[in-house]
Design a protein around this motif. Structure first.
Motif, short mmCIF file in Angstrom:
data_model
loop_
_atom_site.label_atom_id
_atom_site.label_comp_id
_atom_site.label_asym_id
_atom_site.label_seq_id
_atom_site.Cartn_x
_atom_site.Cartn_y
_atom_site.Cartn_z
N ILE A 139 -2.35 -12.00 -10.28
CA ILE A 139 -1.85 -11.24 -10.61
C ILE A 139 -2.37 -9.55 -10.00
O ILE A 139 -3.46 -10.24 -9.32
CB ILE A 139 -2.63 -10.43 -12.33
CG1 ILE A 139 -2.15 -11.99 -12.53
CG2 ILE A 139 -1.93 -9.18 -12.72
CD1 ILE A 139 -0.54 -12.10 -13.39
N TYR A 140 -1.44 -9.16 -9.10
CA TYR A 140 -1.61 -8.33 -8.39
C TYR A 140 -1.36 -6.66 -8.48
O TYR A 140 -0.15 -6.27 -9.61
CB TYR A 140 -1.11 -7.76 -6.83
CG TYR A 140 -1.89 -8.79 -5.97
CD1 TYR A 140 -2.42 -8.31 -4.66
CD2 TYR A 140 -1.52 -10.45 -5.82
CE1 TYR A 140 -3.71 -8.84 -4.16
CE2 TYR A 140 -2.36 -10.64 -5.06
CZ TYR A 140 -3.33 -10.51 -4.05
OH TYR A 140 -3.95 -11.32 -3.06
N GLN A 141 -2.14 -5.26 -8.38
CA GLN A 141 -1.40 -4.32 -8.65
C GLN A 141 -0.98 -3.66 -7.73
O GLN A 141 -1.49 -3.54 -6.18
CB GLN A 141 -2.91 -3.39 -9.73
CG GLN A 141 -2.40 -1.85 -9.99
CD GLN A 141 -3.23 -1.33 -10.65
OE1 GLN A 141 -4.23 -1.36 -11.66
NE2 GLN A 141 -3.44 0.21 -10.22
N ILE A 142 0.07 -2.85 -7.79
CA ILE A 142 0.54 -2.50 -6.89
C ILE A 142 0.28 -0.90 -7.35
O ILE A 142 1.22 -0.69 -7.67
CB ILE A 142 2.38 -2.90 -6.62
CG1 ILE A 142 1.32 -4.66 -6.42
CG2 ILE A 142 2.54 -2.10 -4.55
CD1 ILE A 142 3.67 -5.22 -5.92
N ASN A 143 0.10 -0.14 -5.58
CA ASN A 143 -0.30 1.59 -6.14
C ASN A 143 0.55 2.37 -4.79
O ASN A 143 0.75 1.59 -3.93
CB ASN A 143 -1.47 2.02 -5.87
CG ASN A 143 -2.43 1.27 -7.20
OD1 ASN A 143 -1.64 1.05 -7.97
ND2 ASN A 143 -3.50 0.13 -6.23
N PHE A 144 1.65 2.77 -5.03
CA PHE A 144 2.42 3.61 -4.62
C PHE A 144 3.20 5.07 -4.80
O PHE A 144 3.06 5.64 -6.08
CB PHE A 144 4.15 2.72 -3.60
CG PHE A 144 4.66 2.08 -5.56
CD1 PHE A 144 5.83 2.83 -5.60
CD2 PHE A 144 4.14 1.35 -6.14
CE1 PHE A 144 6.12 2.52 -6.91
CE2 PHE A 144 4.70 0.59 -7.70
CZ PHE A 144 6.01 1.67 -7.55
#
Length: 204
Positions: A139-144
């Motif tokens: 599980i990854y959190q992608i910030n953009f």
């Protein structure tokens, strides 16, 4: 492939039974994802079977199958929890708890008899189970930023990545689940999009 990114577990709870010389061994199997679940399940079974003599169990956890515990609950050491665990090992199952509830029938079974009974009860419940194969995912959190939304969404769609949660504002973040074997490719692709940050959260 350097590692196995799948594991075998059971789909839903199920029950089995083995009898020997008057003793009844009722087996219950549950899919679990943490040790915290064990106490509640064993407590529930003790409440349902208050007159049973023993509530013995074994569990195996984690996608690399490295976590295991067992409990003989008053049976001679090695005659109950260990045979249950060994059956889980031989079936190559993980994220599973098996509890065997024993009603004593008046005749002592001896050590070999007990080992066999707990093994057979576990075999029976696992024969009832629906065995499924799951992939090991990270599980990854992608910030953009908002202006990168289209690039991120296109990449996720092309790679077939599942979104778990999303928060869109000026600064956006989404949680995604990525199959272990895909992680490096996805992270490389994300690196190519300016000022995108991917944070590892956990494996499931």
């Amino acid at each position: 492939m350097l590692f196995d990114d799948t594991y075998r577990t059971i789909e839903t709870p199920c029950a089995g039974l083995f009898r020997d010389r008057g003793s009844k061994f009722m087996a219950f199997a549950y899919p679990i994802s943490s040790e915290q679940e064990i106490k509640a399940i064993v407590t529930m079974l003790k409440a349902h079977h208050p007159k049973a003599n023993h509530h013995c169990w074994a569990m195996r956890l984690s996608t690399d199958r490295s976590v295991f515990k067992f409990n003989d609950d008053g049976e001679p050491a090695g005659t109950a929890g260990r045979p249950i665990l060994n059956t889980l090992l031989s079936r190559e199952l993980t994220n599973v708890l098996v509890v065997v509830v024993r009603y004593f029938g008046g005749t002592l079974l001896g050590v070999p008899g007990l080992i066999n009974a707990y093994k057979q009860a576990t075999e029976d419940v696992l024969n009832q189970a629906i065995i499924i194969e799951k992939t090991v995912n990270d599980i990854y959190q992608i910030n953009f930023t908002y202006i990168q939304m289209n690039d991120i969404m296109r990449l996720l769609k092309e790679e077939g990545i599942t979104m778990l949660s999303q928060q869109f504002d000026n600064d956006c973040n989404i949680e995604v689940t990525i199959r272990k074997t895909q992680v490096n490719n996805i992270l490389t692709s994300l690196d190519k999009i300016e000022s995108v940050k991917a944070v590892y959260l956990r494996s499931v």
